[in-house]
Write an enzyme that holds these catalytic residues in place. Structure first.
Site, short mmCIF file in Angstrom:
data_model
loop_
_atom_site.label_atom_id
_atom_site.label_comp_id
_atom_site.label_asym_id
_atom_site.label_seq_id
_atom_site.Cartn_x
_atom_site.Cartn_y
_atom_site.Cartn_z
N GLY A 10 0.82 -1.22 0.00
CA GLY A 10 0.00 0.00 0.00
C GLY A 10 0.85 1.26 0.00
O GLY A 10 2.09 1.20 -0.04
N TYR A 62 1.33 -17.22 9.72
CA TYR A 62 2.48 -18.01 10.14
C TYR A 62 3.76 -17.42 9.54
O TYR A 62 3.87 -17.25 8.33
CB TYR A 62 2.33 -19.48 9.70
N TYR A 145 -15.05 1.71 8.83
CA TYR A 145 -13.62 1.99 9.01
C TYR A 145 -13.37 2.49 10.44
O TYR A 145 -12.48 2.01 11.13
CB TYR A 145 -13.19 3.04 7.99
#
Ligand code: UDP
Length: 312
Positions: A10, A62, A145
């Site tokens: 992002g 993981y 949000y």
């Protein structure tokens, strides 16, 4: 340090990867690419200190080997994105934060949560200090949000208090710069894209609502300092220089030489769109010795150059 960054592809996640790699750390970047884009980290391909894993952190995470820090930046973050992906937004704020905290706990790693000025909602206290509890409409369009991030803060503090995880919470105010998506719907890419195409800038409502825009390099510096500090309560990071959206449109038109002017779109303002927003950064100043260095015009020049290149 060996660091896990969620949301690594992002806007902010990719800049964080760069910063931590530049400081000599090893970075594992994770992203499910729902709103992120591998273009943002393409320059890191082949870097032996960086590894990218395409993964949705709402599922059990993981990681092999030790970790010193987990930075949880995965989430849709623009109003258009979280309106398009409301359930994914809630899940990454809730389940994703839970999983990211779980990794930090199991590895004995420090944890940093990307929170937001949205947790203050449409604020009744101005400027916003960290002890202001906010004014959020739980069922409004922005609630997905806001509540996801409020839950994320709550579970972060719960892991800190219950499990002793060494946590940090950064409340990020409006930030802009290269690697924002041109179509993410936010005011900075919208206005710059429109200006570079010679179109009028679309001001939603009458443009009297205010925001305070922070350049990305300043934000990353603040986050870096916060991670290295020993402070567990939330810290606002943003630029306190506040302006109306109408004024902001005028600056963008001036810097781009756009002659197409401004149009007002009364019905485009999303319900609950905060009327004012400005961070009180006293805490960041005192604890981190941090304050923004980049003024709006120079930050915008860099951002305009970035978008110009992508549009051509
Ligand atoms: N806005 C606007 N025109 C646009 C996009 C946004 O006037 O083309 C306004 C929006 O209504 C809000 C402000 O700009 O008041 C900032 O919006 P943004 O989507 O960047 O993020 P927010 O700060 O609301 O999360």
């Amino acid at each position: 340090m060996r660091i896990l960054i969620t949301g690594a592809a992002g806007f902010l996640g990719s800049h964080l990867c760069d910063r931590f790699l530049a400081e000599g750390h090893e970075v594992i970047g994770m992203d499910n690419l729902l709103t992120g884009n591998t273009d943002n980290i393409a320059h890191l391909a082949g870097n032996e200190h960086f590894r990218f894993i395409k993964y949705d952190v709402t599922h059990y995470i993981y990681i092999e080997g030790p970790l010193d820090a987990v930075l949880h930046f995965a989430s849709p973050a623009s109003p258009i994105d979280y309106l398009m992906y409301p359930i994914q937004t809630l899940k990454v704020g809730a389940l994703g934060t839970h999983n990211a905290l779980g990794v930090a706990k199991s590895k004995g790693a420090r944890f940093l949560l990307a929170s937001t000025s949205e947790i203050y909602g449409d604020p009744l206290v101005h400027p916003q200090t960290e002890d202001y509890a906010g004014n959020v409409d739980t069922i409004g369009p922005r609630g997905v949000y806001d509540e996801a991030k409020r839950f994320a803060e709550a579970i972060t503090m719960a892991y800190h208090r219950t499990h002793g995880v060494d946590t940090r919470i950064v409340r990020i105010f409006n930030t802009y710069g290269p690697r924002m998506r041109l179509d993410d719907g936010r005011v900075v890419p919208n206005f710059i894209g429109q200006a570079l195409r010679g179109e009028p800038l679309t001001v939603y409502g009458d443009g009297s609502q205010t925001r305070s825009f922070c350049y990305v390099s300043d934000l990353i510096e603040g986050i870096y300092r916060l991670l290295l500090s020993d402070y567990n309560d939330p810290v606002n990071i943003g630029n306190p220089s506040e302006m109306s959206i109408l004024e902001f449109a005028q600056v963008v038109n001036e810097l781009t030489g756009n002659k197409a002017g401004i149009i007002f779109e009364q019905d485009k303002r999303i319900k609950g769109d905060p009327q004012t927003r400005q961070p009180d950064i006293t805490r960041a100043r005192e604890l981190l010795g941090w304050e923004p260095q980049v003024d709006l015009r120079s930050g915008l020049q860099h951002t305009i150059a970035y978008f110009r290149e992508r549009l051509s």
